[in-house]
Design a protein around this motif. Structure first.
Motif, short mmCIF file in Angstrom:
data_model
loop_
_atom_site.label_atom_id
_atom_site.label_comp_id
_atom_site.label_asym_id
_atom_site.label_seq_id
_atom_site.Cartn_x
_atom_site.Cartn_y
_atom_site.Cartn_z
N GLY A 10 0.77 -1.24 0.00
CA GLY A 10 0.00 0.00 0.00
C GLY A 10 0.80 1.28 0.00
N GLY A 11 2.12 1.19 0.03
CA GLY A 11 2.94 2.39 0.02
C GLY A 11 2.97 3.06 -1.35
N ARG A 12 3.29 4.35 -1.37
CA ARG A 12 3.31 5.13 -2.60
C ARG A 12 4.65 5.84 -2.75
NH1 ARG A 12 0.87 9.43 -2.13
NH2 ARG A 12 0.68 9.90 -4.34
N PHE A 13 4.99 6.14 -4.00
CA PHE A 13 6.20 6.91 -4.30
C PHE A 13 5.82 8.16 -5.08
CE2 PHE A 13 7.89 2.75 -3.47
CZ PHE A 13 9.15 2.97 -2.94
N GLU A 14 6.46 9.26 -4.73
CA GLU A 14 6.39 10.48 -5.53
C GLU A 14 7.81 10.80 -5.98
OE1 GLU A 14 4.20 13.87 -4.37
OE2 GLU A 14 2.54 12.73 -3.48
N GLN A 15 8.11 10.43 -7.22
CA GLN A 15 9.44 10.66 -7.78
C GLN A 15 9.47 11.99 -8.52
OE1 GLN A 15 9.05 6.05 -8.48
NE2 GLN A 15 10.54 6.92 -9.93
N GLY A 16 10.66 12.57 -8.58
CA GLY A 16 10.78 13.89 -9.17
C GLY A 16 10.14 14.95 -8.30
N ARG A 17 10.01 14.68 -7.00
CA ARG A 17 9.37 15.61 -6.07
C ARG A 17 10.38 16.00 -4.99
NH1 ARG A 17 4.43 16.73 -3.32
NH2 ARG A 17 4.94 18.58 -2.08
N THR A 18 10.82 17.23 -5.00
CA THR A 18 11.76 17.74 -4.01
C THR A 18 11.00 18.38 -2.86
OG1 THR A 18 13.43 18.18 -5.71
CG2 THR A 18 13.69 19.30 -3.60
N ILE A 19 11.31 17.96 -1.66
CA ILE A 19 10.76 18.59 -0.46
C ILE A 19 11.75 19.69 -0.04
CG2 ILE A 19 10.04 18.27 1.93
CD1 ILE A 19 8.20 16.91 -0.11
N HIS A 20 11.28 20.91 0.04
CA HIS A 20 12.14 22.04 0.37
C HIS A 20 12.04 22.46 1.82
CE1 HIS A 20 13.06 22.78 -3.89
NE2 HIS A 20 11.78 22.56 -4.13
N ASP A 21 10.93 22.14 2.47
CA ASP A 21 10.69 22.63 3.83
C ASP A 21 9.83 21.60 4.55
OD1 ASP A 21 9.37 24.11 6.06
OD2 ASP A 21 10.38 25.83 5.17
N LEU A 22 10.17 21.34 5.81
CA LEU A 22 9.40 20.37 6.59
C LEU A 22 7.93 20.74 6.69
CD1 LEU A 22 11.76 19.43 9.58
CD2 LEU A 22 11.06 17.99 7.66
N ARG A 23 7.63 22.02 6.56
CA ARG A 23 6.23 22.44 6.68
C ARG A 23 5.37 21.92 5.53
NH1 ARG A 23 7.63 28.65 8.08
NH2 ARG A 23 9.18 28.14 6.47
N GLU A 24 6.01 21.49 4.45
CA GLU A 24 5.25 20.85 3.38
C GLU A 24 4.66 19.52 3.83
OE1 GLU A 24 7.47 20.62 -0.35
OE2 GLU A 24 8.80 22.17 0.44
N LEU A 25 5.24 18.95 4.89
CA LEU A 25 4.82 17.64 5.37
C LEU A 25 4.04 17.75 6.69
CD1 LEU A 25 8.23 15.84 4.71
CD2 LEU A 25 6.23 15.91 3.21
N ALA A 26 3.48 18.91 6.94
CA ALA A 26 2.84 19.17 8.24
C ALA A 26 1.68 18.24 8.52
CB ALA A 26 2.38 20.62 8.29
N GLU A 27 1.02 17.72 7.48
CA GLU A 27 -0.13 16.85 7.70
C GLU A 27 0.25 15.38 7.88
OE1 GLU A 27 -3.66 17.45 5.34
OE2 GLU A 27 -2.96 19.43 4.72
N ALA A 28 1.53 15.05 7.74
CA ALA A 28 1.99 13.68 7.99
C ALA A 28 2.16 13.49 9.50
CB ALA A 28 3.31 13.42 7.28
N LYS A 29 1.69 12.37 10.00
CA LYS A 29 1.84 12.13 11.44
C LYS A 29 3.31 11.99 11.81
CE LYS A 29 0.22 9.44 15.37
NZ LYS A 29 -0.71 8.43 15.89
N VAL A 30 4.07 11.32 10.94
CA VAL A 30 5.50 11.12 11.18
C VAL A 30 6.26 11.47 9.90
CG1 VAL A 30 7.29 9.38 11.54
CG2 VAL A 30 5.25 9.36 12.96
N VAL A 31 7.41 12.13 10.07
CA VAL A 31 8.30 12.42 8.94
C VAL A 31 9.63 11.73 9.22
CG1 VAL A 31 9.57 14.20 7.70
CG2 VAL A 31 7.22 14.62 8.44
N LEU A 32 10.09 10.95 8.27
CA LEU A 32 11.36 10.24 8.39
C LEU A 32 12.28 10.73 7.28
CD1 LEU A 32 13.12 8.12 9.73
CD2 LEU A 32 11.96 6.37 8.37
N LEU A 33 13.43 11.29 7.67
CA LEU A 33 14.35 11.89 6.71
C LEU A 33 15.54 10.98 6.49
CD1 LEU A 33 14.39 15.53 8.16
CD2 LEU A 33 12.94 14.62 6.32
N ASN A 34 15.67 10.49 5.27
CA ASN A 34 16.87 9.73 4.89
C ASN A 34 17.91 10.74 4.42
OD1 ASN A 34 18.65 7.72 4.22
ND2 ASN A 34 17.58 7.09 2.37
N THR A 35 18.23 11.67 5.34
CA THR A 35 19.18 12.73 5.06
C THR A 35 20.14 12.83 6.24
OG1 THR A 35 17.93 14.49 6.14
CG2 THR A 35 17.39 14.03 3.83
N GLY A 36 21.26 13.48 6.02
CA GLY A 36 22.20 13.74 7.08
C GLY A 36 21.86 15.04 7.80
#
Length: 487
Positions: free
Chosen positions: A237-263
């Motif tokens: 049931g998971g989804r992918f959005e490719q070619g989609r850059t997230i610039h600010d955490l506030r774009e993900l404000a409606e997600a219950k959890v945000v997991l960043l595969n970033t340093g």
């Protein structure tokens, strides 16, 4: 500000192996999961593509995967059952010298010890007990480093080996130059000054895996690992959005959890303005290590190594004797260019003959360079290979260099071209990326990290994603039991 993302249980930014591993676990636990990837192709360091010839696949970043074979996550996920077997060559790695026979680490410990002659018994003493507890050693090394080891003996053996080769005693451990060089080349994977405790730990971990599970390549290229993980996420049931850059955490404000595969640099870019000042300063103080400069070759024949035995290995270290490897790595760790840098070569068709098409095959290599070095090292790397494989240049049909600056532009996690996600030293292994009881959590509620900048550090093992997902399930969703990960 860019458009915001709708409600989802978990939003994962970045589709490298750790982000994908976390996605598998969270989706299988019944959460709604969306993964965001800035590029058109998922995979991060697992991406593969046809660079010069439409029939020949080249691995862009990682090519050989001993940690994937050993990882508790991948052992349960079972890549082979999903049509992605990990193919281990007869020789895990080799280290040729300009004078004398090459050091060769076969998957067979007996064969290795026999070739090492006078050093065979010492090699067996060092690695035999680790091989006997191979899975337990891997479980400890790839843990979240916050729990007691499940097998105390395995942890003690790894620690003893680390002390033996991570200090000045390393130069006295073996009698023969080829044996000492063989292990020095493995320690150089730590990309830091040598000898060092992190270098000794890497030498013991990867060194024993050579004889336990081998140093394999995935059939068809590293991208196949990413694709298998993505298929499982979508099947649950998971989804992918490719070619989609997230610039600010506030774009993900409606997600219950945000997991960043970033340093740390990625978190600062996305949400530095939201972080408490003390935590922000700690992230800013995170240190990155030496960089890599890479070269890809399309060749017409197997590499013509002067010592034919080297051709049995898909991974070859070129750095001379132990003292030369240690000196070159230490120079680079101090921020300078080495006159004769350590070079790692991967020839995946040795283990996976299907990677050679119509007489053409990929060869992949990199050397360590100072952070942000703009130099194209392809000619230097080719000359280094030629020293140990006369005539190599005559087989080269095409060549492309990827300087440290290009690696940094290719993947934001490779800050200045550091492919390890941060300096691998004692402090940053114990407190990665900052001192924190749960290293995956952040002061921002519901925001977590899972890149190579978190424990257990660099490598294609998926375990940072595994540990982060376990923390998320427990802390955010009160789920204590991890889902089954098998096919």
């Amino acid at each position: 500000m860019a458009r915001t993302v709708g409600h989802v249980d978990a939003a994962i930014v970045g589709t490298g192996p750790n982000g994908l591993a976390a996605g598998v676990i969270l989706a299988r636990a019944g959460l709604s999961v969306t993964l965001f990837e800035a590029r058109d192709t998922i995979g991060g360091g697992l991406r593969s593509t046809a660079l010069f010839d439409s029939d020949v696949v080249h691995d862009i970043c990682s090519a050989v995967h001993p940690l994937a074979a050993a990882s508790p996550f991948f052992r349960e996920f079972d890549l082979a059952a999903r049509g992605v077997p990990l193919l281990a060559p007869a020789a895990a790695y080799a280290h040729p010298l300009e004078a004398g026979p090459a050091g060769i680490a076969y998957q067979s410990l007996d064969r290795t010890c026999e070739r090492l002659g006078k050093d065979g018994s010492r090699w067996r003493t060092l690695f035999g007990p680790l091989v006997e507890r191979g899975d337990a050693v891997a479980d400890f090394a790839l843990s979240d480093q916050r729990r007691p080891p499940g097998d105390v003996v395995a942890a003690l053996l790894l620690g003893a080996g680390t002390l033996a080769f991570g200090t000045g005693a390393a130069a006295r451990l073996f009698r023969e130059p080829a044996t000492a060089a063989l292990l020095a080349g493995v320690a150089a994977h730590a990309a830091g000054p040598l000898p060092s405790l992190p270098g000794g730990a890497v030498a013991m971990l990867l060194g024993h895996l050579a004889h336990a599970r081998g140093w394999p390549v995935p059939r068809g290229g590293s991208q196949r690992i990413a694709d298998a993980l993505a298929s499982d996420i979508e099947a649950n049931g998971g989804r992918f959005e490719q070619g989609r850059t997230i610039h600010d955490l506030r774009e993900l404000a409606e997600a219950k959890v945000v997991l960043l595969n970033t340093g740390p640099a990625g978190l600062l870019a996305l949400g530095g303005h939201l972080l408490p000042s003390r935590y922000r300063r700690r992230l800013q103080a995170f240190r990155y290590g030496p960089s890599a400069a890479k070269a890809d070759f399309l060749v017409s024949d197997p590499i013509p190594w002067a010592d034919p035995g080297v051709g049995e290995a898909a991974t070859v270290h070129l750095g001379g004797e132990l003292s030369e490897v240690f000196a070159a790595e230490t120079v680079v760790a101090k921020g300078n260019r080495a006159e004769d840098p350590f070079v790692l070569v991967a020839d995946p068709a040795v283990a996976d003959p299907g990677r050679a098409r119509g007489g053409r095959r990929p060869v992949w290599a990199y050397c360590h360079v100072p952070p942000g070095d703009p130099r194209d090292a392809a000619a230097l790397i080719q000359a280094k290979i030629e020293r140990f494989a006369p005539g190599f240049g005559d087989t080269v049909l095409a060549r492309e260099g990827m300087p440290a600056t290009a690696l940094a532009a290719y993947n934001n996690n490779y800050v200045n071209g550091d492919i390890a996600g941060g300096s691998v030293d004692v402090r940053q292994l114990l407190a990665r990326p900052t001192p924190r009881l749960d290293p995956y959590s952040t002061p921002l509620g519901g925001v977590y990290l899972c890149s190579a900048s978190t424990p257990p550090g660099p490598g294609v093992h998926g375990m940072a994603g595994y540990h982060a997902a376990r923390s998320i399930l427990r802390r955010e969703f009160d789920i204590r039991q991890l889902p089954d990960l098998g096919p």
